[in-house]
Write a protein that holds these residues in place. Structure first.
Motif, PDB file in Angstrom:
ATOM      1  N   ALA A  64       5.186  -1.142   5.762  1.00 48.02           N
ATOM      2  CA  ALA A  64       4.620  -0.572   4.330  1.00 48.02           C
ATOM      3  C   ALA A  64       5.627  -0.598   3.136  1.00 48.02           C
ATOM      4  O   ALA A  64       5.276  -1.073   1.994  1.00 48.02           O
ATOM      5  N   ALA A  65       6.762  -0.480   3.872  1.00 48.36           N
ATOM      6  CA  ALA A  65       7.885  -0.368   2.654  1.00 48.36           C
ATOM      7  C   ALA A  65       8.079  -1.818   2.301  1.00 48.36           C
ATOM      8  O   ALA A  65       8.187  -2.187   0.989  1.00 48.36           O
ATOM      9  N   ALA A  66       8.049  -2.978   3.178  1.00 45.01           N
ATOM     10  CA  ALA A  66       8.475  -4.391   2.786  1.00 45.01           C
ATOM     11  C   ALA A  66       7.027  -4.669   2.031  1.00 45.01           C
ATOM     12  O   ALA A  66       7.231  -5.334   0.939  1.00 45.01           O
ATOM     13  N   ALA A  67       5.987  -4.503   2.358  1.00 44.34           N
ATOM     14  CA  ALA A  67       4.772  -4.826   1.478  1.00 44.34           C
ATOM     15  C   ALA A  67       4.608  -4.245   0.197  1.00 44.34           C
ATOM     16  O   ALA A  67       4.558  -4.981  -0.845  1.00 44.34           O
ATOM     17  N   ALA A  68       5.006  -2.920  -0.117  1.00 40.71           N
ATOM     18  CA  ALA A  68       5.146  -2.328  -1.526  1.00 40.71           C
ATOM     19  C   ALA A  68       6.028  -2.922  -2.198  1.00 40.71           C
ATOM     20  O   ALA A  68       6.171  -3.094  -3.259  1.00 40.71           O
ATOM     21  N   ALA A  69       7.364  -3.183  -1.555  1.00 39.53           N
ATOM     22  CA  ALA A  69       8.383  -3.649  -2.037  1.00 39.53           C
ATOM     23  C   ALA A  69       8.312  -5.197  -2.811  1.00 39.53           C
ATOM     24  O   ALA A  69       8.687  -5.854  -3.721  1.00 39.53           O
ATOM     25  N   GLU A  70       7.490  -5.923  -1.976  1.00 39.64           N
ATOM     26  CA  GLU A  70       6.922  -7.385  -2.291  1.00 39.64           C
ATOM     27  C   GLU A  70       6.249  -7.269  -3.376  1.00 39.64           C
ATOM     28  O   GLU A  70       6.183  -8.377  -4.119  1.00 39.64           O
ATOM     29  N   ALA A  71       5.286  -6.118  -3.522  1.00 41.89           N
ATOM     30  CA  ALA A  71       4.543  -6.126  -4.714  1.00 41.89           C
ATOM     31  C   ALA A  71       5.080  -5.648  -5.891  1.00 41.89           C
ATOM     32  O   ALA A  71       4.456  -5.350  -7.003  1.00 41.89           O
ATOM     33  N   GLY A  72       6.443  -5.414  -6.023  1.00 46.69           N
ATOM     34  CA  GLY A  72       7.396  -4.779  -7.066  1.00 46.69           C
ATOM     35  C   GLY A  72       7.290  -3.363  -7.172  1.00 46.69           C
ATOM     36  O   GLY A  72       8.020  -3.063  -8.281  1.00 46.69           O
ATOM     37  N   ALA A  73       6.994  -2.643  -6.232  1.00 49.43           N
ATOM     38  CA  ALA A  73       7.101  -1.281  -6.338  1.00 49.43           C
ATOM     39  C   ALA A  73       8.444  -0.819  -5.993  1.00 49.43           C
ATOM     40  O   ALA A  73       9.214  -1.324  -5.317  1.00 49.43           O
ATOM     41  N   LYS A  74       8.816   0.408  -6.761  1.00 52.66           N
ATOM     42  CA  LYS A  74      10.133   1.149  -6.307  1.00 52.66           C
ATOM     43  C   LYS A  74       9.651   1.863  -5.044  1.00 52.66           C
ATOM     44  O   LYS A  74       8.621   2.600  -4.987  1.00 52.66           O
ATOM     45  N   VAL A  75      10.386   1.923  -4.006  1.00 47.78           N
ATOM     46  CA  VAL A  75      10.033   2.424  -2.694  1.00 47.78           C
ATOM     47  C   VAL A  75      10.942   3.413  -2.154  1.00 47.78           C
ATOM     48  O   VAL A  75      12.179   2.931  -2.192  1.00 47.78           O
ATOM     49  N   LEU A  76      10.708   4.597  -1.744  1.00 54.50           N
ATOM     50  CA  LEU A  76      11.461   5.184  -0.923  1.00 54.50           C
ATOM     51  C   LEU A  76      10.838   5.769   0.383  1.00 54.50           C
ATOM     52  O   LEU A  76       9.509   6.197   0.345  1.00 54.50           O
ATOM     53  N   VAL A  77      11.631   5.458   1.384  1.00 51.77           N
ATOM     54  CA  VAL A  77      11.197   6.109   2.849  1.00 51.77           C
ATOM     55  C   VAL A  77      11.921   7.257   3.383  1.00 51.77           C
ATOM     56  O   VAL A  77      13.218   7.150   3.371  1.00 51.77           O
ATOM     57  N   LEU A  78      11.213   8.445   3.764  1.00 47.26           N
ATOM     58  CA  LEU A  78      11.987   9.611   4.351  1.00 47.26           C
ATOM     59  C   LEU A  78      11.745   9.367   5.715  1.00 47.26           C
ATOM     60  O   LEU A  78      10.429   9.540   6.197  1.00 47.26           O
ATOM     61  N   GLU A  79      12.606   9.446   6.329  1.00 51.97           N
ATOM     62  CA  GLU A  79      12.427   9.377   8.093  1.00 51.97           C
ATOM     63  C   GLU A  79      13.147  10.699   8.662  1.00 51.97           C
ATOM     64  O   GLU A  79      14.497  11.015   8.300  1.00 51.97           O
ATOM     65  N   LYS A  80      12.299  11.375   9.519  1.00 52.83           N
ATOM     66  CA  LYS A  80      12.818  12.507  10.128  1.00 52.83           C
ATOM     67  C   LYS A  80      14.203  12.403  10.881  1.00 52.83           C
ATOM     68  O   LYS A  80      14.641  13.522  11.152  1.00 52.83           O
ATOM     69  N   ALA A  81      13.890  11.338  11.817  1.00 53.20           N
ATOM     70  CA  ALA A  81      14.988  11.167  12.754  1.00 53.20           C
ATOM     71  C   ALA A  81      16.293  10.547  12.089  1.00 53.20           C
ATOM     72  O   ALA A  81      16.470  10.171  10.837  1.00 53.20           O
TER      73      ALA A  81
END
Length: 511
Positions: A64-81
């Protein structure tokens, strides 16, 4: 990070217990999104701001992060681990797709199509799947495979198939399970995760670890952000275009599993759940708190001792499975989660374990998981039970002796005639003693049920309305995998396909 669960009372409160009657039709939801308390964006002191916020950095989250970034969006992923990958890391990373150049290169199936793949998956769903989602996955999987090669650098090296199911037509089965270099074995799914993560971060996506998203923030029925715990502090994140839930299913949360997925509850409480401890159903809980509909599903269960029916290149050895009555009840060489669903059902119905039965004659089979020496060692260690006669074996197991004797007689007569009443294809050879029994133990790689979504991965509430600004994908979503897992490579291609769909859809949404 310590495993966190929620109590049954808290889960029911958060999911609005008054709607739990919808479980009868395979959907569970909370209060409607209109009834959720509203937050005012102007009153919130936002800690962070992004276009697309993704909850979870497993296979789904990184895609999801790769696809959103490919589309030009600013992306933040929060991971619990503390690392990316989640339970995807523990998989073999294999992926199903039909009609690819790699399938043609590595198998005899030159005319397979995504349409046949769709038909196969729909049949295995036994009437419980969302046709649009399954078709979207089957038709899109070949392009996902190519994207992983051309953009992410995975090198596809072989293709094999999943084992049969008695009711499936032969013409819809084919070798479709794609293996990349270094993949295929348990624990090699991290190669896939890291390859995609590198692409996502190269495009500007940011991943922050040891950060637990705890609550979605809404305004006027739309999801506008989320609240999380990071470094012991509560933070708020404004998501201008959307929040994507990519936090797996209820794998390691027995309380939620008891309400939503009884077979997963069995796995959590009596079997061996291999999923990472952070898979506690957070994304499902947060969606249901906003009234999201829940679509039920089965589990990814298999025999970790023998690997029975996990690979069509490895025929099952001569053996059969019996219940407390000493009787067979399933086609043992059908794909692993199909026959493990039946094992679960029999153990619940007859309130006792089931056993794999085989003879010393079975140890000479080329695909036997035991040799005479390893069988003797497992007998000594209590893993196998051995007896000279079936009556003595039944006594040691505490099952019906007459039933077991009758089952062995039926087995030997059927294989001599070249038939099997359950539709079995492999290992049809006579059995002779001394006899062995292995107590079936499920190794679990997760639950299949999740939030109801559209083909753009928009989350749908219990009234059939899209919850604006909220997306779910992978095994945080339901409807694309059914009452049992339909063979290796389904879940991982689902993380890639629906992760990419969610990322692209959220990125193009108006801020």
């Amino acid at each position: 990070m310590a495993k966190k669960s929620i109590s049954r009372r808290d889960f029911l409160k958060g999911a609005a217990a008054s709607t739990l009657g919808l479980a009868a039709v395979g959907m569970l939801g909370g209060c409607s999104s209109e009834e959720t308390p509203k937050s005012s964006a102007s009153s919130i002191n936002w800690t962070k701001e992004t276009d697309v916020l993704i909850v979870g950095a497993g296979g789904t989250g990184v895609c999801a992060a790769a696809a959103a970034a490919e589309a030009g969006a600013k992306v933040l992923v929060l991971e619990k681990a503390g690392i990316a990958g989640g339970t995807t890391n523990l998989s073999g990373g294999v992926m199903q797709a039909a009609g690819t150049p790699y399938q043609k290169q590595f198998t005899q199936y030159q005319d397979d199509t995504p349409e046949k793949h769709f038909e196969c998956w729909m049949a295995e769903g036994e009437g419980q799947l969302d046709e649009a989602l399954v078709k979207d996955l089957a038709l899109g999987a070949p392009e996902d495979i190519e994207w992983l090669a051309s953009t992410c650098g995975l090198k596809w090296t072989s293709v094999y198939g999943h084992c049969h199911v008695p009711y499936l037509k032969d013409e819809v089965l084919a070798d479709r399970i794609h293996v990349y270099e270094g993949g295929g074995a348990s624990g090699s799914g991290g190669i896939y995760v890291q390859a995609v993560l590198k692409v996502a971060e190269g495009l500007g996506a940011v991943v922050e670890y040891e950060t637990e998203v705890t609550r979605l923030i809404t305004e006027n029925g739309k999801v506008i952000g989320a609240e999380a715990t990071q470094n012991g502090q509560t933070i708020t994140i404004k998501a201008n275009r959307g929040v994507i839930l990519a936090a797996a299913s209820v794998d390691q949360n027995a309380d939620m599993a008891k309400e939503l997925n009884p077979q997963q509850y069995w796995d959590d409480t009596t079997q061996i759940c291999l999923c990472v401890a952070t898979d506690t159903g957070d994304g499902i809980r947060m969606g249901m708190e906003l009234g999201a509909a829940y679509v039920s599903g089965g589990t990814i269960d298999f025999c970790g001792k023998t690997g029975a029916a996990t690979d069509n290149r490895k025929p099952l050895f001569p053996s059969f499975i019996v219940n407390q009555a000493g009787r067979r009840f399933v086609c043992e060489d059908a794909t692993y989660a199909y026959h493990y669903r039946a094992i679960y059902q029999q153990e619940m119905q007859l309130q006792g374990p089931t056993y794999m039965i085989f003879g010393s004659s079975s140890l000479d089979a080329p695909t036997s998981p035991w040799t005479a020496e390893t069988a003797a060692k497992d007998v000594e260690d209590g893993v196998l039970i051995m007896a000279e006669t079936l009556e003595d074996l039944a006594g040691k197991l505490g099952i019906d002796a007459a039933g077991l004797v009758r089952t062995m007689r039926d087995w030997n007569e059927d294989v001599a005639a070249g038939t099997d009443p359950f539709g079995r294809k492999d290992g049809l050879e006579p059995l002779s003693g001394p006899f062995y029994a292995y107590k079936n133990t499920s190794y679990n790689l997760g639950a299949l049920g999740g939030l109801k979504i559209t083909t753009d991965c928009e989350v749908v509430d219990v009234n059939g309305k899209v919850i604006e600004g909220l997306y779910a994908a992978g095994l945080n979503a339901g409807g694309w995998v059914g009452p049992y897992y339909p063979g290796s490579g389904t879940a991982v291609i689902g993380t890639c396909h629906f992760g990419r769909k969610a990322g692209a859809a959220a990125a193009k949404r108006s801020a």
